[in-house]
Design an enzyme around this catalytic site. Structure first.
Site, PDB file in Angstrom:
ATOM      1  N   LYS A 172       2.590 -13.852   6.072  1.00 21.61           N
ATOM      2  CA  LYS A 172       3.064 -14.907   4.991  1.00 21.61           C
ATOM      3  C   LYS A 172       4.502 -14.789   4.456  1.00 21.61           C
ATOM      4  O   LYS A 172       5.047 -15.086   3.650  1.00 21.61           O
ATOM      5  CB  LYS A 172       2.298 -14.249   3.620  1.00 21.61           C
ATOM      6  CG  LYS A 172       2.035 -15.335   2.343  1.00 21.61           C
ATOM      7  CD  LYS A 172       1.032 -16.285   2.741  1.00 21.61           C
ATOM      8  CE  LYS A 172       1.025 -17.410   1.754  1.00 21.61           C
ATOM      9  NZ  LYS A 172       0.347 -18.533   2.171  1.00 21.61           N
ATOM     10  N   ASP A 190      -5.756  -5.103   5.980  1.00 22.87           N
ATOM     11  CA  ASP A 190      -7.028  -4.441   5.149  1.00 22.87           C
ATOM     12  C   ASP A 190      -7.945  -5.629   4.957  1.00 22.87           C
ATOM     13  O   ASP A 190      -9.262  -5.238   5.528  1.00 22.87           O
ATOM     14  CB  ASP A 190      -6.460  -3.673   3.953  1.00 22.87           C
ATOM     15  CG  ASP A 190      -7.478  -3.000   3.246  1.00 22.87           C
ATOM     16  OD1 ASP A 190      -8.645  -2.607   4.093  1.00 22.87           O
ATOM     17  OD2 ASP A 190      -7.418  -2.561   2.236  1.00 22.87           O
ATOM     18  N   ASP A 214      -2.851 -17.157   5.790  1.00 27.57           N
ATOM     19  CA  ASP A 214      -4.328 -17.635   5.181  1.00 27.57           C
ATOM     20  C   ASP A 214      -4.947 -18.746   6.197  1.00 27.57           C
ATOM     21  O   ASP A 214      -5.909 -18.429   6.249  1.00 27.57           O
ATOM     22  CB  ASP A 214      -3.675 -18.408   3.905  1.00 27.57           C
ATOM     23  CG  ASP A 214      -2.370 -18.983   4.034  1.00 27.57           C
ATOM     24  OD1 ASP A 214      -1.392 -18.567   4.617  1.00 27.57           O
ATOM     25  OD2 ASP A 214      -2.113 -20.059   3.121  1.00 27.57           O
ATOM     26  N   TYR A 254       0.815  -1.278   0.114  1.00 27.64           N
ATOM     27  CA  TYR A 254      -0.110  -0.037   0.080  1.00 27.64           C
ATOM     28  C   TYR A 254       0.899   1.189   0.144  1.00 27.64           C
ATOM     29  O   TYR A 254       0.374   2.444  -0.002  1.00 27.64           O
ATOM     30  CB  TYR A 254      -1.009   0.035   1.123  1.00 27.64           C
ATOM     31  CG  TYR A 254      -2.164  -0.866   1.147  1.00 27.64           C
ATOM     32  CD1 TYR A 254      -1.949  -2.022   0.146  1.00 27.64           C
ATOM     33  CD2 TYR A 254      -3.368  -0.731   1.842  1.00 27.64           C
ATOM     34  CE1 TYR A 254      -3.171  -2.874   0.283  1.00 27.64           C
ATOM     35  CE2 TYR A 254      -4.429  -1.559   1.665  1.00 27.64           C
ATOM     36  CZ  TYR A 254      -4.504  -2.701   0.893  1.00 27.64           C
ATOM     37  OH  TYR A 254      -5.360  -3.645   0.629  1.00 27.64           O
TER      38      TYR A 254
END
Ligand code: NAP
Length: 481
Positions: free
Chosen positions: A175, A232, A208, A128
């Protein structure tokens, strides 16, 4: 009594209605706030100010250091950058806190399970940062930048949130299994700094699986620290666990400035219809009141929202199963008339003041004892086979200080051939290793290489391959040994 100055940005779409509801309730409690009303977003873009944030708004925030903000519209997939992100980045509000809690009178598939958690989202780095390039007419690139300094700020803020709210378990969702340097940096920082917070359990979880666990068993989580884009997405998911975006507040905290806003956007189809749920911004305003030390007013408002929802006489349109929804104004007025009352099911928790870490970290926080440049990745535009590219490049290397190690397409090794079937695009990452690693930052070998290669090829991007304290500061391609 002197009034605390605050900047009010009503925003776009439903923004003026929801922020109007919050300021009306704050006024009903006579909290001494002096609002400076400012613009940002769609109207500002229309005036030709490309950032969406005019200088008067920046000046006001510099003065007040405190903002209550409605949602701002951003064109999707084209046009100007998000004025929301610009505001968060301009004032370095590095932590975005997004709490969700099961609400009385708001039925969801999770009702009765006491969902009560906070997403602590890094707010200024990651994808971002919005650093994007078209490398060729068909290949787009977005840089995912994560700093150790940024990780330290968000990790410490996450633990401080846990302390202020009396939470006992903090997760860090990354991740790091795939993005070992970027997401891995947050994981490593979390594991290192968690030792400074005894009494709080610290766990890492792959993001995840975190999404999966949030749907399966959300009550296991209390605080989740995560990177910007993960946060987000996860926070929209968590808002749905307690009734949806209409109920999801947030705070953007920096060392100097704090911006309070709903998680939701401008919902343009409902603008001006007096039929949206103002709870998210009202609850964001309670976070703002606690930030300025107005704990009693904050608790009164939060308890009144809980009471009004539990009582169920006035329920907004987005509460599941509501057949006769109330207007935004009726719901706001009900909250005002219920100030001082508390729900049976839940009360505002006993918050302690939040200690926002004011870390005086140097810009060059991490200082390795040694560093070497060991090669270069050149991203070249080419529309034939990787074999022909490899052969051509090898012929050009006479007189340079480099050898060609591999060529990859979108991160997968394609030269020398792995024998697998890989579809290629017109951009190849060509990895050249220096015959002798450089201990200084002289660019002569790079310039020599680039001069040769650019005789035949278009180079879109260069990356230096470095080693820090003998450790590779770059990843291998998929399929590379
Ligand atoms: P959105 O404005 O959040 O709206 C998505 C849906 O969520 C709405 O259609 C509505 O669902 C529900 N909703 C949102 N707020 C609600 C409320 N207060 N009460 C009741 N329902 C509510 O998301 P979007 O449509 O993706 O984005 C619209 C614009 O907002 C875009 O320009 C986007 O960039 C911007 N945005 C701004 C911010 C921000 O300022 N921080 C955040 C997100 C998006 P139903 O249709 O099911 O009723």
């Amino acid at each position: 009594m002197s009034k605390r100055k605050a900047t009010l940005i009503p925003g776009d779409g439903i923004g003026p209605e929801v922020t109007g509801a919050a300021t009306k309730i704050i006024a009903a409690l006579n909290v001494p706030i002096d609002w400076e009303v400012c613009e940002a977003g769609a109207g500002v873009f229309k005036k030709g100010i490309e950032s969406g944030v005019p200088k008067e708004t920046i000046e006001s925030i510099n003065r007040t250091r405190l903002v209550l903000k409605g949602p701002l519209e951003t064109p999707v997939g084209f046009g100007e950058k998000s004025a929301n992100v610009t505001l968060r980045k301009l004032f370095e509000t590095f932590g975005n806190i997004r709490p969700v809690r099961e609400l009385p009178g708001v039925p969801t598939p999770y009702s009765g399970r006491k969902v009560d958690l906070v997403i602590v989202r890094e707010n200024v780095e990651d994808l971002y940062a919005g650093i994007e390039y078209m490398q060729t007419p068909q290949v787009a690139e977005c840089l995912k930048l994560i700093s150790r300094k940024g990780c330290e700020k968000i990790v410490r803020l996450g633990f401080e949130v846990a302390k202020a709210e009396g939470r006992k378990v903090v997760h860090c969702a990354t991740k790091a299994n795939i993005m070992k340097f970027t997401e891995g940096m947050l994981k490593r920082t979390f594991e290192e700094l968690s030792k400074d917070y005894p009494g709080i359990e610290a766990h890492h979880i792959i993001v995840d699986n975190c999404a999966h666990q949030l749907v399966k068993k959300p009550e296991q989580f209390e605080v989740i620290i995560t990177t910007n884009m993960n946060g987000d997405i996860l926070s929209d998911l968590t808002s749905a666990l307690v009734g949806g975006l209409g109920f999801a507040p947030s705070a953007n905290y920096g060392s100097e400035v704090a911006i309070f806003e709903a998680v939701h956007g401008s919902a343009p189809k409902y603008a001006g219809k007096n039929n949206i749920n103002p709870s998210a911004v009202i609850l964001s305003a309670t976070m703002m009141l606690r930030y300025i030390g107005e704990f009693e007013a904050a608790n009164k408002i939060e308890n009144s929202v809980f009471y009004t929802l539990e009582e169920g006489k006035f329920r907004p349109r987005d509460v599941q199963g509501v057949t006769n929804p109330c207007s935004t104004t009726d719901f706001t007025n009900a909250i005002i008339s219920n100030l001082g009352k508390s729900a049976k099911m839940i009360q505002a928790r006993n918050y302690k003041p939040l200690n926002i870490p004011k870390l005086n970290l140097p810009q060059d926080l991490v200082k390795p004892k040694s560093r070497h440049v060991v090669g270069y990745d050149l991203f070249l535009e080419y529309n034939k086979s990787p074999e022909s590219l490899g052969k051509e490049l090898e012929k050009m290397l006479d007189g340079t200080d480099c050898t060609l190690k591999t060529i990859s397409s979108r991160g997968t090794k394609v030269y020398p051939s792995t024998g697998a079937i890989t579809d290629c695009v017109d951009k190849f990452r060509c990895r050249f290793m220096l015959k002798t690693p450089l201990t200084d930052h002289g660019d002569a070998p790079l310039i020599k290489l680039l001069t040769k290669v650019s005789e035949k090829f278009l180079c879109a991007h260069i990356e230096k391959l470095q080693e820090f304290d003998g450790k590779m500061g770059f990843t291998k391609s998929q399929g590379e040994d």
